[in-house]
Design a protein around this motif. Structure first.
Motif, PDB file in Angstrom:
ATOM      1  N   ARG A 146      67.336  -0.558 -66.893  1.00  0.00           N
ATOM      2  CA  ARG A 146      66.258  -0.259 -65.939  1.00  0.00           C
ATOM      3  C   ARG A 146      65.109  -1.264 -66.089  1.00  0.00           C
ATOM      4  O   ARG A 146      64.567  -1.743 -65.101  1.00  0.00           O
ATOM      5  CB  ARG A 146      65.765   1.170 -66.124  1.00  0.00           C
ATOM      6  CG  ARG A 146      66.705   2.202 -65.538  1.00  0.00           C
ATOM      7  CD  ARG A 146      66.067   3.579 -65.471  1.00  0.00           C
ATOM      8  NE  ARG A 146      66.140   4.309 -66.726  1.00  0.00           N
ATOM      9  CZ  ARG A 146      67.222   4.948 -67.152  1.00  0.00           C
ATOM     10  NH1 ARG A 146      68.313   4.947 -66.429  1.00  0.00           N
ATOM     11  NH2 ARG A 146      67.209   5.596 -68.301  1.00  0.00           N
ATOM     12  N   LEU A 147      64.759  -1.574 -67.334  1.00  0.00           N
ATOM     13  CA  LEU A 147      63.703  -2.565 -67.549  1.00  0.00           C
ATOM     14  C   LEU A 147      64.137  -3.952 -67.081  1.00  0.00           C
ATOM     15  O   LEU A 147      63.350  -4.681 -66.477  1.00  0.00           O
ATOM     16  CB  LEU A 147      63.307  -2.624 -69.028  1.00  0.00           C
ATOM     17  CG  LEU A 147      62.432  -1.505 -69.553  1.00  0.00           C
ATOM     18  CD1 LEU A 147      62.167  -1.699 -71.051  1.00  0.00           C
ATOM     19  CD2 LEU A 147      61.116  -1.439 -68.808  1.00  0.00           C
ATOM     20  N   MET A 148      65.383  -4.310 -67.351  1.00  0.00           N
ATOM     21  CA  MET A 148      65.884  -5.608 -66.917  1.00  0.00           C
ATOM     22  C   MET A 148      65.878  -5.694 -65.395  1.00  0.00           C
ATOM     23  O   MET A 148      65.495  -6.733 -64.834  1.00  0.00           O
ATOM     24  CB  MET A 148      67.306  -5.851 -67.456  1.00  0.00           C
ATOM     25  CG  MET A 148      67.350  -6.126 -68.940  1.00  0.00           C
ATOM     26  SD  MET A 148      69.020  -6.220 -69.609  1.00  0.00           S
ATOM     27  CE  MET A 148      69.681  -7.600 -68.718  1.00  0.00           C
ATOM     28  N   GLU A 149      66.274  -4.630 -64.742  1.00  0.00           N
ATOM     29  CA  GLU A 149      66.290  -4.615 -63.282  1.00  0.00           C
ATOM     30  C   GLU A 149      64.878  -4.786 -62.732  1.00  0.00           C
ATOM     31  O   GLU A 149      64.657  -5.487 -61.756  1.00  0.00           O
ATOM     32  CB  GLU A 149      66.900  -3.290 -62.803  1.00  0.00           C
ATOM     33  CG  GLU A 149      67.212  -3.256 -61.333  1.00  0.00           C
ATOM     34  CD  GLU A 149      67.934  -1.986 -60.979  1.00  0.00           C
ATOM     35  OE1 GLU A 149      67.420  -1.245 -60.109  1.00  0.00           O
ATOM     36  OE2 GLU A 149      69.004  -1.716 -61.577  1.00  0.00           O
ATOM     37  N   ARG A 150      63.947  -4.149 -63.381  1.00  0.00           N
ATOM     38  CA  ARG A 150      62.564  -4.191 -62.919  1.00  0.00           C
ATOM     39  C   ARG A 150      61.920  -5.550 -63.143  1.00  0.00           C
ATOM     40  O   ARG A 150      61.213  -6.053 -62.266  1.00  0.00           O
ATOM     41  CB  ARG A 150      61.780  -3.114 -63.668  1.00  0.00           C
ATOM     42  CG  ARG A 150      60.369  -2.998 -63.216  1.00  0.00           C
ATOM     43  CD  ARG A 150      59.752  -1.740 -63.789  1.00  0.00           C
ATOM     44  NE  ARG A 150      58.337  -1.944 -63.897  1.00  0.00           N
ATOM     45  CZ  ARG A 150      57.573  -1.424 -64.810  1.00  0.00           C
ATOM     46  NH1 ARG A 150      58.094  -0.643 -65.731  1.00  0.00           N
ATOM     47  NH2 ARG A 150      56.293  -1.657 -64.841  1.00  0.00           N
ATOM     48  N   PHE A 151      62.162  -6.179 -64.302  1.00  0.00           N
ATOM     49  CA  PHE A 151      61.453  -7.411 -64.641  1.00  0.00           C
ATOM     50  C   PHE A 151      62.281  -8.677 -64.476  1.00  0.00           C
ATOM     51  O   PHE A 151      61.720  -9.756 -64.363  1.00  0.00           O
ATOM     52  CB  PHE A 151      60.924  -7.339 -66.081  1.00  0.00           C
ATOM     53  CG  PHE A 151      59.781  -6.371 -66.227  1.00  0.00           C
ATOM     54  CD1 PHE A 151      58.509  -6.722 -65.808  1.00  0.00           C
ATOM     55  CD2 PHE A 151      59.985  -5.125 -66.757  1.00  0.00           C
ATOM     56  CE1 PHE A 151      57.465  -5.833 -65.935  1.00  0.00           C
ATOM     57  CE2 PHE A 151      58.950  -4.220 -66.894  1.00  0.00           C
ATOM     58  CZ  PHE A 151      57.674  -4.574 -66.482  1.00  0.00           C
ATOM     59  N   LEU A 152      63.587  -8.574 -64.492  1.00  0.00           N
ATOM     60  CA  LEU A 152      64.407  -9.786 -64.485  1.00  0.00           C
ATOM     61  C   LEU A 152      65.170 -10.018 -63.186  1.00  0.00           C
ATOM     62  O   LEU A 152      65.845 -11.022 -63.050  1.00  0.00           O
ATOM     63  CB  LEU A 152      65.403  -9.760 -65.663  1.00  0.00           C
ATOM     64  CG  LEU A 152      64.774  -9.641 -67.053  1.00  0.00           C
ATOM     65  CD1 LEU A 152      65.853  -9.599 -68.107  1.00  0.00           C
ATOM     66  CD2 LEU A 152      63.785 -10.745 -67.322  1.00  0.00           C
ATOM     67  N   SER A 153      65.102  -9.088 -62.270  1.00  0.00           N
ATOM     68  CA  SER A 153      65.835  -9.288 -60.998  1.00  0.00           C
ATOM     69  C   SER A 153      64.934 -10.030 -60.018  1.00  0.00           C
ATOM     70  O   SER A 153      63.978  -9.508 -59.502  1.00  0.00           O
ATOM     71  CB  SER A 153      66.279  -7.947 -60.430  1.00  0.00           C
ATOM     72  OG  SER A 153      65.154  -7.142 -60.138  1.00  0.00           O
ATOM     73  N   GLU A 154      65.246 -11.274 -59.832  1.00  0.00           N
ATOM     74  CA  GLU A 154      64.464 -12.109 -58.903  1.00  0.00           C
ATOM     75  C   GLU A 154      65.377 -12.811 -57.952  1.00  0.00           C
ATOM     76  O   GLU A 154      66.438 -13.189 -58.220  1.00  0.00           O
ATOM     77  CB  GLU A 154      63.641 -13.130 -59.681  1.00  0.00           C
ATOM     78  CG  GLU A 154      62.569 -12.499 -60.498  1.00  0.00           C
ATOM     79  CD  GLU A 154      61.778 -13.528 -61.307  1.00  0.00           C
ATOM     80  OE1 GLU A 154      62.141 -14.717 -61.308  1.00  0.00           O
ATOM     81  OE2 GLU A 154      60.798 -13.131 -61.914  1.00  0.00           O
TER      82      GLU A 154
END
Length: 154
Positions: A146-154
């Motif tokens: 969830r954190l990766m999706e929020r901060f790393l999905s660009e």
């Protein structure tokens, strides 16, 4: 990557069960050799799964923290990544330690220097610790995703 790491942990659990069964059913030198080969393969996969899981959390935690710099909830993100590691690392370390000790003690049983009961109990403990590690890692990876999706999905 997370799914692969979880699959290798499940593969280790399956390997531990198959190895245990093959040890209990071993009646000939060929059966014992098969048990040792199963054990060796399982140890290699088990150590890989847990050490790579730890590296996964180190790497993704750093990446998430870097991307969260300056965000309003940066401190909460940093706390979350530390919390993942504080849960996963002990579980992974205990699983790795138990699988190594079980394998080494198995050699002692084979040479007749260690009672087989010690190996049996350690085998059971290793299965339990890998199941616990899987459960802890699964939950931490879900939250980490969830954190990766929020901060790393660009």
């Amino acid at each position: 990557m997370a799914q692969l790491l979880l699959m290798t942990t499940l593969l280790t659990l399956a390997g531990l069960i198959v190895t245990s069964i093959s040890g209990y059913l071993a009646a000939s030198p060929a059966d014992i050799a098969r048990h040792i080969l199963f054990a060796l393969a399982t140890v290699v996969v088990g150590l890989f799964s847990q050490s790579m899981t730890m590296f996964f959390f180190i790497g993704t935690g750093k990446e998430i923290k870097d991307k969260a710099k300056g965000a309003a909830d940066e401190q909460s993100v940093v706390r979350s990544t530390r919390l993942f590691k504080s849960k996963v690392f002990p579980a992974a370390m205990w699983a790795m330690a138990s699988i190594m000790v079980t394998f080494i003690i198995g050699g002692g049983v084979h040479t007749g220097k260690v009672p087989s009961l010690a190996h049996h109990l350690l085998s059971l403990l290793t299965i339990i610790l890998f199941a616990w590690a899987y459960w802890v890692e699964l939950r931490a990876m879900e939250e980490n995703a969830r954190l990766m999706e929020r901060f790393l999905s660009e």
